[in-house]
Design an enzyme around this catalytic site. Structure first.
Site, PDB file in Angstrom:
ATOM      1  N   SER A   1       3.199  -4.471 -10.953  1.00 23.60           N
ATOM      2  CA  SER A   1       2.560  -3.309 -10.345  1.00 23.60           C
ATOM      3  C   SER A   1       2.923  -3.264  -8.866  1.00 23.60           C
ATOM      4  O   SER A   1       2.877  -4.291  -8.186  1.00 23.60           O
ATOM      5  CB  SER A   1       1.057  -3.462 -10.513  1.00 23.60           C
ATOM      6  OG  SER A   1       0.418  -2.342 -10.006  1.00 23.60           O
TER       7      SER A   1
ATOM      8  N   HIS B   1       4.606   4.346  -6.135  1.00 22.50           N
ATOM      9  CA  HIS B   1       3.857   3.467  -7.038  1.00 22.50           C
ATOM     10  C   HIS B   1       4.659   3.284  -8.315  1.00 22.50           C
ATOM     11  O   HIS B   1       5.245   4.238  -8.823  1.00 22.50           O
ATOM     12  CB  HIS B   1       2.504   4.109  -7.367  1.00 22.50           C
ATOM     13  CG  HIS B   1       1.804   3.496  -8.543  1.00 22.50           C
ATOM     14  ND1 HIS B   1       1.530   4.203  -9.694  1.00 22.50           N
ATOM     15  CD2 HIS B   1       1.332   2.249  -8.740  1.00 22.50           C
ATOM     16  CE1 HIS B   1       0.915   3.401 -10.555  1.00 22.50           C
ATOM     17  NE2 HIS B   1       0.771   2.218 -10.013  1.00 22.50           N
TER      18      HIS B   1
ATOM     19  N   ASN C   1       4.526   0.862 -12.095  1.00 23.46           N
ATOM     20  CA  ASN C   1       3.813  -0.107 -12.910  1.00 23.46           C
ATOM     21  C   ASN C   1       4.488  -0.187 -14.272  1.00 23.46           C
ATOM     22  O   ASN C   1       4.865   0.832 -14.840  1.00 23.46           O
ATOM     23  CB  ASN C   1       2.341   0.327 -13.065  1.00 23.46           C
ATOM     24  CG  ASN C   1       1.576  -0.553 -14.039  1.00 23.46           C
ATOM     25  OD1 ASN C   1       1.257  -0.120 -15.143  1.00 23.46           O
ATOM     26  ND2 ASN C   1       1.299  -1.770 -13.648  1.00 23.46           N
TER      27      ASN C   1
ATOM     28  N   HIS D   1      12.512  13.588  -9.853  1.00 24.17           N
ATOM     29  CA  HIS D   1      12.203  13.925 -11.256  1.00 24.17           C
ATOM     30  C   HIS D   1      13.466  13.934 -12.128  1.00 24.17           C
ATOM     31  O   HIS D   1      13.417  13.502 -13.282  1.00 24.17           O
ATOM     32  CB  HIS D   1      11.451  15.261 -11.336  1.00 24.17           C
ATOM     33  CG  HIS D   1       9.976  15.097 -11.185  1.00 24.17           C
ATOM     34  ND1 HIS D   1       9.160  14.751 -12.230  1.00 24.17           N
ATOM     35  CD2 HIS D   1       9.169  15.209 -10.116  1.00 24.17           C
ATOM     36  CE1 HIS D   1       7.905  14.653 -11.815  1.00 24.17           C
ATOM     37  NE2 HIS D   1       7.878  14.938 -10.531  1.00 24.17           N
TER      38      HIS D   1
ATOM     39  N   ARG E   1       3.833  -2.490 -17.985  1.00 19.30           N
ATOM     40  CA  ARG E   1       2.874  -3.436 -18.568  1.00 19.30           C
ATOM     41  C   ARG E   1       3.061  -3.544 -20.080  1.00 19.30           C
ATOM     42  O   ARG E   1       3.566  -2.632 -20.733  1.00 19.30           O
ATOM     43  CB  ARG E   1       1.443  -3.020 -18.229  1.00 19.30           C
ATOM     44  CG  ARG E   1       1.096  -1.611 -18.652  1.00 19.30           C
ATOM     45  CD  ARG E   1      -0.205  -1.110 -18.015  1.00 19.30           C
ATOM     46  NE  ARG E   1      -0.463   0.267 -18.458  1.00 19.30           N
ATOM     47  CZ  ARG E   1       0.044   1.357 -17.890  1.00 19.30           C
ATOM     48  NH1 ARG E   1       0.825   1.255 -16.824  1.00 19.30           N
ATOM     49  NH2 ARG E   1      -0.203   2.559 -18.373  1.00 19.30           N
TER      50      ARG E   1
ATOM     51  N   GLY F   1     -11.037  -8.324 -13.382  1.00 19.64           N
ATOM     52  CA  GLY F   1      -9.765  -8.332 -12.654  1.00 19.64           C
ATOM     53  C   GLY F   1      -9.899  -9.039 -11.310  1.00 19.64           C
ATOM     54  O   GLY F   1     -11.004  -9.253 -10.816  1.00 19.64           O
ATOM     55  N   ARG F   2      -8.761  -9.393 -10.726  1.00 28.15           N
ATOM     56  CA  ARG F   2      -8.784 -10.061  -9.425  1.00 28.15           C
ATOM     57  C   ARG F   2      -8.802  -8.981  -8.343  1.00 28.15           C
ATOM     58  O   ARG F   2      -7.800  -8.309  -8.084  1.00 28.15           O
ATOM     59  CB  ARG F   2      -7.537 -10.943  -9.295  1.00 28.15           C
ATOM     60  CG  ARG F   2      -7.528 -11.755  -8.013  1.00 28.15           C
ATOM     61  CD  ARG F   2      -6.377 -12.758  -8.023  1.00 28.15           C
ATOM     62  NE  ARG F   2      -6.392 -13.558  -6.805  1.00 28.15           N
ATOM     63  CZ  ARG F   2      -5.713 -13.245  -5.696  1.00 28.15           C
ATOM     64  NH1 ARG F   2      -4.965 -12.172  -5.663  1.00 28.15           N
ATOM     65  NH2 ARG F   2      -5.784 -14.026  -4.637  1.00 28.15           N
TER      66      ARG F   2
ATOM     67  N   HIS G   1       3.385   1.449   1.062  1.00 26.58           N
ATOM     68  CA  HIS G   1       3.001   2.400   2.107  1.00 26.58           C
ATOM     69  C   HIS G   1       3.968   2.228   3.274  1.00 26.58           C
ATOM     70  O   HIS G   1       3.942   1.188   3.946  1.00 26.58           O
ATOM     71  CB  HIS G   1       1.572   2.132   2.587  1.00 26.58           C
ATOM     72  CG  HIS G   1       0.538   2.434   1.554  1.00 26.58           C
ATOM     73  ND1 HIS G   1       0.065   3.707   1.345  1.00 26.58           N
ATOM     74  CD2 HIS G   1      -0.086   1.645   0.652  1.00 26.58           C
ATOM     75  CE1 HIS G   1      -0.837   3.681   0.367  1.00 26.58           C
ATOM     76  NE2 HIS G   1      -0.949   2.448  -0.085  1.00 26.58           N
TER      77      HIS G   1
END
Lengths: 306, 306
Positions: free
Chosen positions: B90, B104, B106, B139, B108, B257-258, B94
């Site tokens: 993930s 961003h 991710n 895109h 999984r 979660g952490r 910035h």
């Protein structure tokens, strides 16, 4: 009889007097007002003060809204009533000085068309640096106010505040607590609707005096750059609580609340640092250790001598 | 056969190569790594880069966790399986330049003890200032990647990204979208588990090249103070989305979660201004107008010529 109009007018007056008192406390900045209407019924007066001598950002919102109960609201309130009325005053103040605490106050009244009605509210304090003397004085003052109506209430509503202003994954309270109550209805512990209305107003009316005392005690203390950095990190934590865990904020944002009035509670600037851990023995570390439920609660023996 | 270990190792390599590429892109800052263990099983490698030449804060997290399915997880996944395995990478970056977008990514993989398994992932872009040419290129590139596996997927997963990265009360998308997919299982549209694994890795492996192109195009443009102010306000909106509306973040924070690895997605600093409304005709106003679902979606005719 305590009716909607009377409550609404009393809450408006509380907003007015708090704004006047906060302007006097600050000495330089003035509130700007934004009147808004809610498409479904009612509206509000959002007032924001910015860049003052001590008040970096403060929001004092009054609203009185009515209309149809949405499915979310019905579910939350466990009611089938089709119409509701709600009015309240909500405040958050972010000072520019790390040694002056953030404060939050809210009073609210809710009524359904079937006549069911209740009050809610509370005041709680989020110091960037916990000052034990301030914390105990703050809680003693809240205990005095509660005791005027019912000697059982302080203990109960202080525990409620600790449970409400809590960040479960961090096992950390938002600040040093205060009082929080909800669904307080006529008949509770023998209190009439008018008793509860007066209690709620007493809390609202005590806000300015409580905060002025804290501000004036610390506003002239030296400003330290490293303390400002810590202040911005604590503001980040405040944002985390408000946006992730505060049921009121979340409910407002996912129902049809006015986003800008709800997010008025956010500071104008905040920081995050990955896994920031203050060193043992520092004032920052002491503060983190103080963010525990029940730690600053006033006790009967203490309040008798207060 | 595509097994847990193979997927986990592939995801670790993706984290490694992305971190190396982002350090090269930045030119000055280096990632710091924090290894952590999850009490219930597994752990992760959280890597953060700070105060770079262009990367103000970037987090690249890898985790591989396993253990008992909590009641929340069972409810969310609609399963009775007692054990799960999950691994993922993930990323949020910035940049310090208002004309360089936030990005961003991710990917999984999730597997239950009954053998049910699926992939999820996506890349999406949040420009502080929308650059239409960048948006269309971004895109089109995502469409190319999707088209390699299945020509239906881009359209479907771009629509999913628009729906996912959306702030309902503001009727505003977080950024210009991208692709987002979840619960993608073997058999979907004729794809094998290995096809889906490759698709997911392709997406992960495209990240650094996609972002480098955007960064290098804009990093030397003039820095304007008023644009920096707008950037900080857009970061405030990013925080609002992540903490209030992002189901992944919320699920992580309210389950076990952490916290620090989850909140790595937050910028190191962000601002809020009450009811800020850019003037019509400004670049800021144009950007707000561009935050609409479907607005930047690649079309087949366009991608053929790309």
């Amino acid at each position: 009889m305590t009716d909607q109009l009377e409550i609404k007018e009393a809450f408006k007056k509380i907003q007015d007097s708090i704004c006047a008192d906060l302007e006097a406390l600050d000495g330089t900045a003035k509130f700007k007002e934004d009147l808004w209407n809610r498409p479904g019924g009612g509206g509000g007066r959002t007032r924001v003060i910015l860049d003052g001598d001590i008040l970096e950002k403060g929001g004092v919102n009054f609203s009185a809204v009515h209309g149809s109960t949405t499915p979310e609201l019905k579910q939350q309130l466990k009611t089938e009533a089709e119409k509701f009325f709600a009015t309240g005053v909500s405040i958050v103040v972010h000072p520019n000085h790390p040694r002056v605490p953030i404060i939050h106050m809210n009073i609210r009244y809710f009524q359904l068309e079937d006549g069911t009605a209740w009050f809610g509210g509370g005041i709680d304090l989020t110091p960037h640096y916990i000052n034990p003397e301030d914390a105990l004085e703050f809680h003693n003052r809240l205990k005095q106010i509660c005791d005027q109506t019912n000697p059982k209430w302080y203990e109960r509503y202080a525990a409620w505040a600790d449970d409400y202003f809590y960040i479960p994954p961090r096992k950390e309270t938002r600040g040093i607590g205060g009082v929080f109550f909800d669904h307080l209805k006529a008949g509770q512990d023998g209190a009439s609707k008018s008793d509860i209305f007066n209690f709620t107003c007493n809390l609202g009316n005590s806000f300015a005096e409580i905060y002025a005392s804290l501000v004036n005690k610390h506003r002239n203390e030296p400003r330290v750059e490293s303390e400002r950095e810590w202040q911005l990190l604590r503001r980040g934590r405040y944002v985390e609580f408000n946006l992730v865990h505060d049921r009121g904020t979340r409910f407002g944002l996912v129902s049809d609340g006015r986003t800008e009035s709800i997010l008025m509670s956010l500071p104008n600037t905040a920081n995050w640092a990955y896994d920031h851990q203050p060193m043992v023995g520092t004032a920052e570390h002491e503060t983190l250790n103080g963010l525990k439920k029940g730690k600053w609660r006033a006790h009967s023996s203490r309040s008798k001598t207060a």
